[in-house]
Design a protein around this motif. Structure first.
Motif, PDB file in Angstrom:
ATOM      1  N   GLU A 137       0.546  -1.014   0.142  1.00 52.21           N
ATOM      2  CA  GLU A 137      -0.284   0.244  -0.051  1.00 52.21           C
ATOM      3  C   GLU A 137       1.234   1.262   0.278  1.00 52.21           C
ATOM      4  OE1 GLU A 137      -2.428  -0.601   2.981  1.00 52.21           O
ATOM      5  OE2 GLU A 137      -3.716  -1.450   2.431  1.00 52.21           O
ATOM      6  N   LEU A 138       2.223   1.073   0.712  1.00 56.48           N
ATOM      7  CA  LEU A 138       3.030   2.254   0.666  1.00 56.48           C
ATOM      8  C   LEU A 138       3.132   2.760  -0.271  1.00 56.48           C
ATOM      9  CD1 LEU A 138       4.303   2.114   4.632  1.00 56.48           C
ATOM     10  CD2 LEU A 138       2.197   4.190   3.365  1.00 56.48           C
ATOM     11  N   VAL A 139       4.282   0.964  -0.861  1.00 56.00           N
ATOM     12  CA  VAL A 139       5.255   1.541  -2.128  1.00 56.00           C
ATOM     13  C   VAL A 139       4.401   1.811  -3.711  1.00 56.00           C
ATOM     14  CG1 VAL A 139       6.051   0.616  -3.770  1.00 56.00           C
ATOM     15  CG2 VAL A 139       6.325  -0.120  -1.296  1.00 56.00           C
ATOM     16  N   GLU A 140       2.698   1.600  -3.659  1.00 50.25           N
ATOM     17  CA  GLU A 140       1.427   2.014  -4.441  1.00 50.25           C
ATOM     18  C   GLU A 140       1.431   3.146  -4.074  1.00 50.25           C
ATOM     19  OE1 GLU A 140      -1.441  -0.337  -4.822  1.00 50.25           O
ATOM     20  OE2 GLU A 140       0.115  -2.193  -4.619  1.00 50.25           O
ATOM     21  N   GLU A 197       9.205   4.161  -1.090  1.00 53.13           N
ATOM     22  CA  GLU A 197      10.696   3.807  -1.451  1.00 53.13           C
ATOM     23  C   GLU A 197      10.270   2.624  -0.672  1.00 53.13           C
ATOM     24  OE1 GLU A 197      15.555   3.148  -1.008  1.00 53.13           O
ATOM     25  OE2 GLU A 197      14.584   5.192  -1.753  1.00 53.13           O
ATOM     26  N   TYR A 198      10.238   1.253  -1.280  1.00 51.91           N
ATOM     27  CA  TYR A 198      10.420   0.290  -0.673  1.00 51.91           C
ATOM     28  C   TYR A 198      11.107  -0.057   0.712  1.00 51.91           C
ATOM     29  CZ  TYR A 198      10.220  -4.999  -0.270  1.00 51.91           C
ATOM     30  OH  TYR A 198       9.850  -6.354   0.709  1.00 51.91           O
ATOM     31  N   ALA A 199      11.836   0.060   0.641  1.00 55.18           N
ATOM     32  CA  ALA A 199      12.519  -0.420   1.907  1.00 55.18           C
ATOM     33  C   ALA A 199      12.184   0.613   2.841  1.00 55.18           C
ATOM     34  CB  ALA A 199      14.468  -0.127   1.939  1.00 55.18           C
ATOM     35  N   THR A 200      11.961   2.058   2.378  1.00 53.73           N
ATOM     36  CA  THR A 200      11.394   2.723   3.362  1.00 53.73           C
ATOM     37  C   THR A 200      10.397   2.716   3.920  1.00 53.73           C
ATOM     38  OG1 THR A 200      12.533   4.797   3.083  1.00 53.73           O
ATOM     39  CG2 THR A 200      10.653   5.678   4.320  1.00 53.73           C
ATOM     40  N   VAL A 223       6.282  -0.177   7.812  1.00 54.83           N
ATOM     41  CA  VAL A 223       5.487  -0.810   8.769  1.00 54.83           C
ATOM     42  C   VAL A 223       6.022  -1.952   9.560  1.00 54.83           C
ATOM     43  CG1 VAL A 223       3.881  -3.194   7.591  1.00 54.83           C
ATOM     44  CG2 VAL A 223       4.443  -0.843   6.607  1.00 54.83           C
ATOM     45  N   THR A 224       7.081  -2.659   9.748  1.00 57.42           N
ATOM     46  CA  THR A 224       7.349  -3.330  10.226  1.00 57.42           C
ATOM     47  C   THR A 224       7.617  -2.204  12.159  1.00 57.42           C
ATOM     48  OG1 THR A 224       9.813  -3.245  10.379  1.00 57.42           O
ATOM     49  CG2 THR A 224       8.942  -4.693   9.221  1.00 57.42           C
ATOM     50  N   ALA A 262      -7.849   0.895   3.215  1.00 58.03           N
ATOM     51  CA  ALA A 262      -6.734   2.022   2.976  1.00 58.03           C
ATOM     52  C   ALA A 262      -6.913   2.480   4.185  1.00 58.03           C
ATOM     53  CB  ALA A 262      -6.050   2.252   1.928  1.00 58.03           C
ATOM     54  N   THR A 263      -8.310   3.240   5.144  1.00 55.64           N
ATOM     55  CA  THR A 263      -7.764   4.559   5.321  1.00 55.64           C
ATOM     56  C   THR A 263      -8.651   4.692   6.733  1.00 55.64           C
ATOM     57  OG1 THR A 263     -10.012   5.534   4.111  1.00 55.64           O
ATOM     58  CG2 THR A 263      -8.116   5.932   3.857  1.00 55.64           C
TER      59      THR A 263
END
Length: 171
Positions: free
Chosen positions: A26-29, A33-36, A41-42, A83-84
């Motif tokens: 969801e964040l990447v979409e 950035e993927y690593a961020t 999330v973790t 998502a919200t």
């Protein structure tokens, strides 16, 4: 309940991994950035932030430090996640209520009685969920499978060998 170790014990490695991957995606979409996204999330899941851990088939209970007069609902069941926000059904109220939980015996204010519709649910923003409730139970869909290994009642879970729902030889 707090932390990734507790969440792993509660739902199992695979269900939690699927859930965390969905939040990362969801964040990447949304342009992160993927690593961020992975870190965000973790870290949020480890801190029990509702936006990261809220999911369908969860039960949230009112926190002990929340005044029952201000929040008459003791438990919420998550019917759907978007998502919200989450869509929840009220499980119980502090005072006796009639069959619809919106009648004369309900302790919800009259202007909010229509929000206790178990067939439709109520939209609940993540921040409000986190403000008054904490995660108590989570039964992901994989627990409905006949081969699922659900933790036995009375076990501590964390540090007791293989995580729940892990295949033989893992853990």
């Amino acid at each position: 309940m707090t932390g990734l170790a507790s969440l792993t014990w509660l739902v199992g490695t695979y269900a939690l991994s699927d859930h965390i991957n969905a939040r990362v995606n969801e964040l990447v979409e949304a342009g992160t950035e993927y690593a961020t996204a992975c870190t965000a999330v973790t870290d949020a899941a480890d801190a029990s932030e509702a936006w990261a851990i809220a999911a369908t088939r969860q039960t949230w209970v009112r926190r002990h430090d929340v005044n029952p007069d201000e929040m008459p609902v003791r438990s919420l069941y998550v019917l759907e996640r978007t998502a919200t926000h989450v869509v929840v059904g009220y499980i119980d109220l502090d005072q006796a209520s009639d069959d619809t939980d919106g009648g004369d015996h309900s302790n919800l204010p009259p202007e909010k009685a229509d929000q206790n519709d178990h067939s439709q649910g109520v939209e609940y923003p993540f921040d409000l969920l986190e403000m008054s409730f904490e995660l108590a139970d989570w039964a992901p869909f994989e627990h409905l499978l006949p081969t699922a290994a659900v933790p036995a009642a009375g076990t501590m879970g964390v540090g007791e060998g293989a995580p729940p729902n892990s295949p033989p030889g893992r853990g």
